[in-house]
Design a protein around this motif. Sequence first.
Motif, PDB file in Angstrom:
ATOM      1  N   LEU A 264       0.827  -1.200   0.000  1.00 13.92           N
ATOM      2  CA  LEU A 264       0.000   0.000   0.000  1.00 13.92           C
ATOM      3  C   LEU A 264       0.864   1.253   0.000  1.00 13.92           C
ATOM      4  CD1 LEU A 264      -2.875  -0.683   2.511  1.00 13.92           C
ATOM      5  CD2 LEU A 264      -3.014  -0.373   0.062  1.00 13.92           C
ATOM      6  N   LEU A 265       1.952   1.182   0.747  1.00 13.87           N
ATOM      7  CA  LEU A 265       2.714   2.396   0.983  1.00 13.87           C
ATOM      8  C   LEU A 265       3.839   2.615  -0.014  1.00 13.87           C
ATOM      9  CD1 LEU A 265       2.821   2.240   4.870  1.00 13.87           C
ATOM     10  CD2 LEU A 265       1.318   3.578   3.425  1.00 13.87           C
TER      11      LEU A 265
ATOM     12  N   SER B  47     -12.469  10.901 -13.691  1.00 16.05           N
ATOM     13  CA  SER B  47     -11.115  10.950 -13.165  1.00 16.05           C
ATOM     14  C   SER B  47     -10.010  10.951 -14.207  1.00 16.05           C
ATOM     15  CB  SER B  47     -10.902   9.837 -12.144  1.00 16.05           C
ATOM     16  OG  SER B  47     -10.536   8.653 -12.748  1.00 16.05           O
TER      17      SER B  47
ATOM     18  N   ALA C 155      -0.447  18.807  -4.789  1.00 15.78           N
ATOM     19  CA  ALA C 155       0.129  17.707  -4.009  1.00 15.78           C
ATOM     20  C   ALA C 155       0.435  16.521  -4.915  1.00 15.78           C
ATOM     21  CB  ALA C 155      -0.815  17.299  -2.891  1.00 15.78           C
ATOM     22  N   ASN C 156      -0.435  16.273  -5.903  1.00 19.61           N
ATOM     23  CA  ASN C 156      -0.218  15.180  -6.839  1.00 19.61           C
ATOM     24  C   ASN C 156       1.030  15.390  -7.672  1.00 19.61           C
ATOM     25  OD1 ASN C 156      -2.060  12.773  -7.605  1.00 19.61           O
ATOM     26  ND2 ASN C 156      -3.403  14.285  -6.667  1.00 19.61           N
TER      27      ASN C 156
ATOM     28  N   SER D 159       3.950  14.636  -5.444  1.00 17.63           N
ATOM     29  CA  SER D 159       4.135  13.235  -5.068  1.00 17.63           C
ATOM     30  C   SER D 159       4.291  12.356  -6.297  1.00 17.63           C
ATOM     31  CB  SER D 159       2.954  12.768  -4.211  1.00 17.63           C
ATOM     32  OG  SER D 159       1.762  12.848  -4.950  1.00 17.63           O
TER      33      SER D 159
ATOM     34  N   ALA E 273       0.794  12.961   1.819  1.00 16.64           N
ATOM     35  CA  ALA E 273       1.115  13.043   0.393  1.00 16.64           C
ATOM     36  C   ALA E 273       2.233  14.045   0.135  1.00 16.64           C
ATOM     37  CB  ALA E 273      -0.127  13.415  -0.404  1.00 16.64           C
TER      38      ALA E 273
ATOM     39  N   TRP F 231       4.101   9.398   1.087  1.00 14.11           N
ATOM     40  CA  TRP F 231       3.778   7.977   1.162  1.00 14.11           C
ATOM     41  C   TRP F 231       2.599   7.593   0.266  1.00 14.11           C
ATOM     42  CZ3 TRP F 231       3.934   6.880   7.163  1.00 14.11           C
ATOM     43  CH2 TRP F 231       5.265   6.984   7.599  1.00 14.11           C
ATOM     44  N   LEU F 232       1.651   8.493   0.177  1.00 17.55           N
ATOM     45  CA  LEU F 232       0.383   8.134  -0.469  1.00 17.55           C
ATOM     46  C   LEU F 232      -0.002   9.173  -1.513  1.00 17.55           C
ATOM     47  CD1 LEU F 232      -1.503   7.128   2.767  1.00 17.55           C
ATOM     48  CD2 LEU F 232      -0.982   5.600   0.880  1.00 17.55           C
ATOM     49  N   PRO F 233      -0.740   8.764  -2.532  1.00 19.85           N
ATOM     50  CA  PRO F 233      -1.195   9.744  -3.525  1.00 19.85           C
ATOM     51  C   PRO F 233      -2.221  10.704  -2.905  1.00 19.85           C
ATOM     52  CG  PRO F 233      -2.188   7.605  -3.944  1.00 19.85           C
ATOM     53  CD  PRO F 233      -1.194   7.403  -2.839  1.00 19.85           C
ATOM     54  N   ALA F 234      -2.261  11.913  -3.435  1.00 20.83           N
ATOM     55  CA  ALA F 234      -3.093  12.950  -2.830  1.00 20.83           C
ATOM     56  C   ALA F 234      -4.524  12.922  -3.317  1.00 20.83           C
ATOM     57  CB  ALA F 234      -2.484  14.313  -3.103  1.00 20.83           C
ATOM     58  N   GLY F 235      -4.824  12.144  -4.304  1.00 15.72           N
ATOM     59  CA  GLY F 235      -6.205  12.134  -4.759  1.00 15.72           C
ATOM     60  C   GLY F 235      -6.349  11.494  -6.110  1.00 15.72           C
TER      61      GLY F 235
ATOM     62  N   VAL G 103      -8.634   8.596  -8.654  1.00 12.18           N
ATOM     63  CA  VAL G 103      -8.670   7.139  -8.710  1.00 12.18           C
ATOM     64  C   VAL G 103      -7.856   6.800  -9.938  1.00 12.18           C
ATOM     65  CG1 VAL G 103     -10.338   5.355  -8.204  1.00 12.18           C
ATOM     66  CG2 VAL G 103     -11.119   7.631  -8.820  1.00 12.18           C
ATOM     67  N   ASP G 104      -6.875   5.963  -9.799  1.00 10.79           N
ATOM     68  CA  ASP G 104      -6.084   5.672 -10.981  1.00 10.79           C
ATOM     69  C   ASP G 104      -6.808   4.709 -11.882  1.00 10.79           C
ATOM     70  OD1 ASP G 104      -2.771   6.252 -11.002  1.00 10.79           O
ATOM     71  OD2 ASP G 104      -3.710   5.233 -12.686  1.00 10.79           O
TER      72      ASP G 104
ATOM     73  N   LEU H 208      -5.237   2.520 -13.418  1.00 12.67           N
ATOM     74  CA  LEU H 208      -4.563   1.250 -13.158  1.00 12.67           C
ATOM     75  C   LEU H 208      -5.323   0.540 -12.050  1.00 12.67           C
ATOM     76  CD1 LEU H 208      -1.055   2.826 -12.912  1.00 12.67           C
ATOM     77  CD2 LEU H 208      -1.998   1.655 -14.894  1.00 12.67           C
TER      78      LEU H 208
ATOM     79  N   GLY I 131      -3.149  -2.743  -6.745  1.00 11.66           N
ATOM     80  CA  GLY I 131      -2.482  -2.065  -5.647  1.00 11.66           C
ATOM     81  C   GLY I 131      -2.558  -0.552  -5.762  1.00 11.66           C
ATOM     82  N   GLU I 132      -2.431  -0.053  -6.986  1.00 11.85           N
ATOM     83  CA  GLU I 132      -2.442   1.386  -7.193  1.00 11.85           C
ATOM     84  C   GLU I 132      -3.770   1.976  -6.725  1.00 11.85           C
ATOM     85  OE1 GLU I 132      -0.532   4.791  -8.096  1.00 11.85           O
ATOM     86  OE2 GLU I 132       0.208   2.763  -7.732  1.00 11.85           O
TER      87      GLU I 132
ATOM     88  N   LEU J 253      -5.747   0.707  -4.505  1.00  9.92           N
ATOM     89  CA  LEU J 253      -5.816   0.634  -3.044  1.00  9.92           C
ATOM     90  C   LEU J 253      -5.093   1.821  -2.414  1.00  9.92           C
ATOM     91  CD1 LEU J 253      -5.296  -3.118  -2.168  1.00  9.92           C
ATOM     92  CD2 LEU J 253      -7.263  -1.662  -1.680  1.00  9.92           C
ATOM     93  N   ARG J 254      -3.934   2.171  -2.982  1.00 15.40           N
ATOM     94  CA  ARG J 254      -3.198   3.298  -2.430  1.00 15.40           C
ATOM     95  C   ARG J 254      -3.998   4.589  -2.513  1.00 15.40           C
ATOM     96  NH1 ARG J 254       1.985   4.487  -2.598  1.00 15.40           N
ATOM     97  NH2 ARG J 254       1.728   5.768  -4.441  1.00 15.40           N
ATOM     98  N   HIS J 255      -4.769   4.723  -3.576  1.00 17.43           N
ATOM     99  CA  HIS J 255      -5.591   5.928  -3.708  1.00 17.43           C
ATOM    100  C   HIS J 255      -6.755   5.930  -2.723  1.00 17.43           C
ATOM    101  CE1 HIS J 255      -3.468   6.475  -7.540  1.00 17.43           C
ATOM    102  NE2 HIS J 255      -3.812   7.736  -7.418  1.00 17.43           N
TER     103      HIS J 255
ATOM    104  N   VAL K 266      -6.693   4.847   0.409  1.00 13.56           N
ATOM    105  CA  VAL K 266      -6.324   4.943   1.823  1.00 13.56           C
ATOM    106  C   VAL K 266      -6.754   6.275   2.462  1.00 13.56           C
ATOM    107  CG1 VAL K 266      -4.427   4.934   3.470  1.00 13.56           C
ATOM    108  CG2 VAL K 266      -4.393   3.366   1.547  1.00 13.56           C
TER     109      VAL K 266
END
Lengths: 545, 314, 278
Positions: free
Chosen positions: A14-15, A212, A245-246, A249, B158, B163-167, B169-170, B172, B175-176, B178-180, B182
């Motif tokens: 996840l991380l 999106s 932020a995107n 990151s 973020a 650690w995590l994407p800021a926003g 929905v990918d 993909l 896992g990707e 899921l990261r979005h 969190v």
Amino acid sequence: MPFFRRLAVFAALLLAPGLAMAKDELVIGITQFPAAFHPSIESMLAKTYILGLARRPLTAFDAQWKLVCMLCTELPTLENGLAKREGKGIAVTYTLRPDARWGDGTPVSSDDAVFTWLVGRHPLSGVASRELYQRITRVEVKGPRTFILHFDRTTFDYNAVNDFALLPAHIERPRFESAPAEYRNRTAFEQDTTNPGLYNGPFHITEVVQGSAVVLAFNPQWTGPRPAFNRIVVKTIENTAALEANLLSGGVDMIAGELGLPLDQALAFEKRQGNRFVVTTKPSLVYEHIDLNLTSPILADVRVRRALLLAADRATLTKQLFAGRQPVAHALVPQLDWVHADDLPKYPYDPAKAAALLDEAGWKLSGGIRRNAKGDPLAVELATTAGNRSRELVAQVLQAQWRKAGIEVRLVAQPPRVFFGDTVTKRRFPHLAMFAWYSAPESVPRSQLHSSMVPEADNNWAGQNYTGYADPDMDQLIDAIEVELDRVKRKRLWRDLQVKYATDLPALPLYFRADAHIWPKALKGVVPTGHQDPSTLWVEQWRWE
Amino acid sequence: MTRLVVSRLMQSVVVLLAMSVVVYGLMGLMPGDPIDLMIASDPHLSPLEAARLKALYGLDKPWTERYLRWLGQVMQGEFGYSRLYAKPVGTAMAPALANTVLLMLTALGVALAVALPLGILAAAKAGRWIDGAINLLAFASVSVPTFWLGLMLILLFAVALGWLPAGGVDSLSGGERLRHLVLPAATLAMAGLGQFARHMRAALLGEAAADYVRTARAKGCGPLRVLLRHQLRNALLPVTTILALELGGLFSGALITETVFAWPGMGRLIFEAVMGNDFNLALSGLLLATAMTLVGSILADLAYAGLDPRVRLG
Amino acid sequence: MRALPAFGAVLLALLSAVALAGPLLGLDAEAVDLMARYAPPSSEHPLGTDELGRDVLARLLAGGRVSLAVAAATALVAAALGTVIGLVAGAVGGRVDAVLMRLTDGVMALPLLPLLIVLAALDWTKLGVPVEALNSEAFAVGRLVAIIALVGWTTVARLVRAAALSVKARDYVRAAVAVGVGPVRIMRRHILPNVASPLLVATTLSVGNIILVESALSFLGLGVRAPLASWGNMLTGAMDVAVSAPQLALWPGLAIFLTVLAFNLVGDGLQRALDPRG
């Protein structure tokens, strides 16, 4: 403890930061999602931007604001004989590039042009602006790739057909002809968006993740210069803080200026991240100004209008708020437009002169506020759109500056729906209304300044002359510019128009907006245009370095 | 029982009908229809063209007439086209619905997983400092503005930590995605766990005075055993009820979180449909959200009647 | 445990005192200084300045007055509306009760936020409100109070109705009815005093919620609008520059959080103090 180990692996998954971006992919962040994809039904900036990657217009304005051919081989002009006057009208000959093909291999043809014209002028097709299509009386086919557009009148911009968005007849004709009234819903652009045959640009849309992202892939039928990417993802993130932020990151590679961060946010970003990213601002033709209601007794006096402008320190305002990136406007034509004139009456910050003008107009200072002989205070209301951050800030600064000159200003921020749907369009603002005009290079301000264009209940609120400005000289200038084909003479007319505008001040010019484009240092070749034709029309020049 | 369900369903239909009329009328009172807005952004659109477009979209008719026609279509199961998306309402809504359900279920799962043990702990240690601490946490959770919380989480995880994407929905999968999920799920879960914890605690303590608890205690069962074995089973009932009642609220209430995290869900879709004057889409979305609430409350009543023999409805 | 409500009360008293004392401190919340944008905290500006060089502390205090006033007014209007509906339903009973309670259920089932959005975006001129009135600050605030109250009365209505029903069933009230005491008098003398405490609790708890709703509406651009400051719209303004100037988003958010928390703690404390079963 196998469970916990599994949990740990899961958490690590996840991380873990996203896999390193493959270099042949580019992720672009924008702030709006294109609701629909048909090129000529309802205009929307996000759609224009994305379709710029996938489709090419016949003609477009380039980054120097010059008209160029994109799908055609040569720009038709009277000089090269491809345009010929016929009575009041004009016949303009276009030849399509021999290598222009739709994504399914079908050549782009004159047949597409005929079909596009039929759709455009059909009353039920849902095409928003039929003006262009109705000016064309006939599309004459001279060959598979050559056709003549016959216009019913001759204007100086006879060869600019940027909005004539060619449709693939082989896909769209059956959908249109079976039920024209249903066409806007049944077009393949909406029902079969990923059909490669809809696109003739370097990319075609392969996936639409509603709300999106739009994914595009290289179009193998494209014969122009090979773009540097195989895949482009255009992501929509409306919240600009989240968008920024995107970018930081790595969620997006670049932010498109056409639909990107507000300028002050981008400037703050540049200060912190200028070593990793390029922040380019280009003054555009978006003209921020304040329309004045000339029927109000206060503003009917030109001395008051001039005093308002003299008492507003626009230079300091754009210097402090926008790091000087948004040039102060002296009239309505931006510097980059070739018809821009600089020898105009100007109103630099001069509180003493403003005070003198107001005194002369009968507004005397008494206890911090100016009053006329009857004792009425000099108080005006400034209406703006709520939600446009920069505009709200500017309004508050102007309020503070005018207060210093003894002018009381009340701010009214309205949702855009109210402001544009009602306040401005029905001329319901008592004094000042602050907003922007978007236009094309060298666009004639007929609807904004001609006396026949004052919206009224009687004419069903037609026109955009919201100030109520009526001046026979201005009307004459507008009429003359539209049909003047000689560039030298036309430029002179344009100068007269700007002088007239700056003298009469039906509106207070503020500044020309600048879009902030942000991309990583390694990306080269992105050239902002500053007008409605997006930078994506030249995506094949973008490169990783 | 059947009679009850039938009468509740009838009431729900009336509520839905009333709501659709009111919302349709209110949207008609919003300034400027879509064509007016089009005119504002396009100087070349003549009034004649505007009138043509209005007629094309049926906007020239009074709203009552448009409403009746819409209602007639809906009665036949035809929800029409979304004007904004140029797609049938169902097609336009499906991806948003899927996103919302994913986000909601995750957030709900996390909230319950954290809140129930906290509630049990608080009840077991009622009156002690730990109870107070949990209580404060629960209140904090219902008091925090969600968009502020979301923004702070973005800034921390973020931007600062990366650690995590800021926003978003990918596209993909796996896992990707899921990261979005969190950060938005965590935001929603944080905002929701307070009330679950408080209800859990209250329900457990409510049971503590019951006769069977005293009997069990008299038989020599330890307090913890009584709590987990006997009280918990009965206390879950009111918590389930709350859960059912929350269904509809969760559905449309995530708008703020969806906005902050660019999560294209139902809340966002309804917001855009309302602001974009897309009557078909806005009404269908609102009706769905309301129907969920109504179904939730019927389910809550049924759960009550079905699980607790002491309750008789009629 | 007991300390929590007291903590809330102290917090609340402190926040209101500071917000009310704002004007006395002589701070100008609207003084623009373009030369001092995003200034760090200093003795002149204890919390620094915002994107227009305005004093953040002064705006925080001014915004607090607006936010608290809107929330208090809304809570009172909603409570009044709910009390009337609940009283009528409970006291009259029968068909009136059934209709009013179905209405309450219906309103409770509505998706709150989308509905508020529709209400907030209405064109009031189409309802006959004159344009001049529309653009006044009083209307801007009143509009917000009205629309939130319009959907926020249901909890109170249910509480009051339940209380009214239980009071009505008591012997002394029945006796009063039997000797011919009028319904209005019954409501005033017997029912209202009995619903006073649950009403107080519900209203206190609702204030916190209303502050949250107001900030959410402001966040969507539909709440209190500039130049009037509220915590909600200060936060909205700070959102854009949150990455570069996070402190601007921190303060108003924290203020909202603490205020809502305080109201909830006090409401909870009142509930436990006033509820005989607690």
